[in-house]
Write a protein that holds these residues in place. Sequence first.
Motif, PDB file in Angstrom:
ATOM      1  N   GLN A  30       0.816  -1.219   0.000  1.00  0.00           N
ATOM      2  CA  GLN A  30       0.000   0.000   0.000  1.00  0.00           C
ATOM      3  C   GLN A  30       0.847   1.266   0.000  1.00  0.00           C
ATOM      4  N   SER A  31       2.154   1.120   0.221  1.00  0.00           N
ATOM      5  CA  SER A  31       3.046   2.273   0.164  1.00  0.00           C
ATOM      6  C   SER A  31       3.357   2.619  -1.289  1.00  0.00           C
ATOM      7  N   GLU A  32       4.161   3.637  -1.482  1.00  0.00           N
ATOM      8  CA  GLU A  32       4.495   4.060  -2.838  1.00  0.00           C
ATOM      9  C   GLU A  32       5.981   3.921  -3.163  1.00  0.00           C
ATOM     10  N   GLY A  33       6.794   3.610  -2.151  1.00  0.00           N
ATOM     11  CA  GLY A  33       8.234   3.566  -2.364  1.00  0.00           C
ATOM     12  C   GLY A  33       8.723   2.300  -3.046  1.00  0.00           C
ATOM     13  N   GLN A  34       9.844   2.423  -3.735  1.00  0.00           N
ATOM     14  CA  GLN A  34      10.443   1.262  -4.398  1.00  0.00           C
ATOM     15  C   GLN A  34      10.862   0.195  -3.382  1.00  0.00           C
ATOM     16  N   LEU A  35      11.463   0.623  -2.267  1.00  0.00           N
ATOM     17  CA  LEU A  35      11.939  -0.337  -1.274  1.00  0.00           C
ATOM     18  C   LEU A  35      10.769  -1.093  -0.636  1.00  0.00           C
ATOM     19  N   GLU A  36       9.667  -0.381  -0.385  1.00  0.00           N
ATOM     20  CA  GLU A  36       8.499  -1.039   0.201  1.00  0.00           C
ATOM     21  C   GLU A  36       7.914  -2.062  -0.770  1.00  0.00           C
ATOM     22  N   HIS A  37       7.857  -1.734  -2.056  1.00  0.00           N
ATOM     23  CA  HIS A  37       7.306  -2.665  -3.035  1.00  0.00           C
ATOM     24  C   HIS A  37       8.247  -3.847  -3.250  1.00  0.00           C
ATOM     25  N   HIS A  38       9.539  -3.618  -3.128  1.00  0.00           N
ATOM     26  CA  HIS A  38      10.478  -4.739  -3.170  1.00  0.00           C
ATOM     27  C   HIS A  38      10.236  -5.663  -1.979  1.00  0.00           C
ATOM     28  N   ALA A  39      10.052  -5.087  -0.783  1.00  0.00           N
ATOM     29  CA  ALA A  39       9.790  -5.892   0.410  1.00  0.00           C
ATOM     30  C   ALA A  39       8.491  -6.673   0.256  1.00  0.00           C
ATOM     31  N   SER A  40       7.468  -6.064  -0.351  1.00  0.00           N
ATOM     32  CA  SER A  40       6.201  -6.748  -0.567  1.00  0.00           C
ATOM     33  C   SER A  40       6.380  -7.949  -1.491  1.00  0.00           C
ATOM     34  N   LEU A  41       7.160  -7.773  -2.540  1.00  0.00           N
ATOM     35  CA  LEU A  41       7.383  -8.854  -3.501  1.00  0.00           C
ATOM     36  C   LEU A  41       8.184  -9.989  -2.877  1.00  0.00           C
ATOM     37  N   VAL A  42       9.221  -9.661  -2.120  1.00  0.00           N
ATOM     38  CA  VAL A  42      10.019 -10.692  -1.449  1.00  0.00           C
ATOM     39  C   VAL A  42       9.158 -11.465  -0.446  1.00  0.00           C
ATOM     40  N   THR A  43       8.263 -10.758   0.240  1.00  0.00           N
ATOM     41  CA  THR A  43       7.368 -11.429   1.183  1.00  0.00           C
ATOM     42  C   THR A  43       6.400 -12.342   0.447  1.00  0.00           C
ATOM     43  N   LEU A  44       5.967 -11.938  -0.743  1.00  0.00           N
ATOM     44  CA  LEU A  44       5.114 -12.801  -1.561  1.00  0.00           C
ATOM     45  C   LEU A  44       5.836 -14.106  -1.899  1.00  0.00           C
ATOM     46  N   PHE A  45       7.132 -14.019  -2.172  1.00  0.00           N
ATOM     47  CA  PHE A  45       7.904 -15.234  -2.436  1.00  0.00           C
ATOM     48  C   PHE A  45       7.925 -16.145  -1.203  1.00  0.00           C
ATOM     49  N   GLU A  46       7.966 -15.544  -0.020  1.00  0.00           N
ATOM     50  CA  GLU A  46       7.925 -16.337   1.214  1.00  0.00           C
ATOM     51  C   GLU A  46       6.574 -17.029   1.363  1.00  0.00           C
ATOM     52  N   ILE A  47       5.498 -16.318   1.004  1.00  0.00           N
ATOM     53  CA  ILE A  47       4.162 -16.932   1.035  1.00  0.00           C
ATOM     54  C   ILE A  47       4.134 -18.145   0.119  1.00  0.00           C
ATOM     55  N   LEU A  48       4.727 -18.003  -1.047  1.00  0.00           N
ATOM     56  CA  LEU A  48       4.767 -19.104  -2.015  1.00  0.00           C
ATOM     57  C   LEU A  48       5.442 -20.330  -1.418  1.00  0.00           C
ATOM     58  N   GLU A  49       6.524 -20.128  -0.676  1.00  0.00           N
ATOM     59  CA  GLU A  49       7.232 -21.242  -0.058  1.00  0.00           C
ATOM     60  C   GLU A  49       6.400 -21.884   1.051  1.00  0.00           C
ATOM     61  N   VAL A  50       5.816 -21.057   1.913  1.00  0.00           N
ATOM     62  CA  VAL A  50       5.037 -21.588   3.036  1.00  0.00           C
ATOM     63  C   VAL A  50       3.779 -22.292   2.543  1.00  0.00           C
ATOM     64  N   ALA A  51       3.144 -21.735   1.510  1.00  0.00           N
ATOM     65  CA  ALA A  51       1.891 -22.298   1.004  1.00  0.00           C
ATOM     66  C   ALA A  51       2.109 -23.510   0.103  1.00  0.00           C
ATOM     67  N   GLY A  52       3.366 -23.862  -0.132  1.00  0.00           N
ATOM     68  CA  GLY A  52       3.666 -24.962  -1.034  1.00  0.00           C
ATOM     69  C   GLY A  52       3.397 -26.333  -0.464  1.00  0.00           C
ATOM     70  N   ARG A  53       3.009 -26.405   0.818  1.00  0.00           N
ATOM     71  CA  ARG A  53       2.704 -27.696   1.444  1.00  0.00           C
ATOM     72  C   ARG A  53       1.546 -28.348   0.708  1.00  0.00           C
ATOM     73  N   ALA A  54       1.730 -29.580   0.277  1.00  0.00           N
ATOM     74  CA  ALA A  54       0.781 -30.223  -0.622  1.00  0.00           C
ATOM     75  C   ALA A  54      -0.625 -30.335  -0.049  1.00  0.00           C
ATOM     76  N   ASP A  55      -0.755 -30.577   1.256  1.00  0.00           N
ATOM     77  CA  ASP A  55      -2.069 -30.844   1.833  1.00  0.00           C
ATOM     78  C   ASP A  55      -2.693 -29.618   2.494  1.00  0.00           C
ATOM     79  N   LEU A  56      -2.102 -28.431   2.322  1.00  0.00           N
ATOM     80  CA  LEU A  56      -2.594 -27.242   3.015  1.00  0.00           C
ATOM     81  C   LEU A  56      -4.028 -26.904   2.612  1.00  0.00           C
TER      82      LEU A  56
END
Length: 252
Positions: A30-56
């Motif tokens: 929701q911020s406008e800065g480049q660093l904040e949007h980079h942090a958002s994208l990196v966190t999305l990658f973490e979600i991808l890893e955590v949500a990768g559990r087959a039976d979730l």
Amino acid sequence: MINYEYPFNERIRTLLRLEDLFEKTAYFAQSEGQLEHHASLVTLFEILEVAGRADLKMDLIQELERQRQTLLAYRNNPDISEEALSGALYEIEQSSAALLSMTGKIGQYLRDNDWLMGIKSRAVIPGGVCEFDLPSYHWWLHRSPEVRREAIDGWTKPLYPLRDAAAIVLRLLRSSGGPKQHTAVNGQFQLNLGGTAAQMVRVALNVDEPAIPEVSANKYFLNIRFTKPPAGEIKARGCERDVSFALTFCNL
């Protein structure tokens, strides 16, 4: 009050991690800065890893159905608001339908995006996303905040059924128990559980209480050791005074 939550199994640990990560990626997006949007994208990658559990996904669907059946038993109960009950059932049914509509492996659309996966592979390397490593990402970060935010939303929204289902389950879990006051004598507390099943405990302390709980537990014993806040020490030091806290056992 500060609440510390200690999950007793991997399923609840996964839901708590997802909750934390979804909150972070939304906050930075929701911020406008480049660093904040980079942090958002990196966190999305973490979600991808955590949500990768087959039976979730199936775990969430089964838990929502179990909770739906439990709530249905309260139909026509004079002590229960029919309006509130219908609202809760509708929310659960909508969440289940959204989960069922998710086809294939969770987040596969992100894995199929070579550009995003290139950023993901570089992001784990210290300093790996500098402009000379990923010039196309550097270009993207210089697009307008609206363009970047729209892209992040587009990558994140297909995962919202997981976020919403986890929120429902955790809300029901947290509301399943009531807090009881206890005192840790000299910073130590032990409770015999006698084999009682619990999926999570919550330890609540006054925000001004300079003590941090370290929890270890199984179905027979709960041990809480309170330590002093870090102040440059290499090793955590135990509190040598009585600590008052509220303890809640949560179970679906």
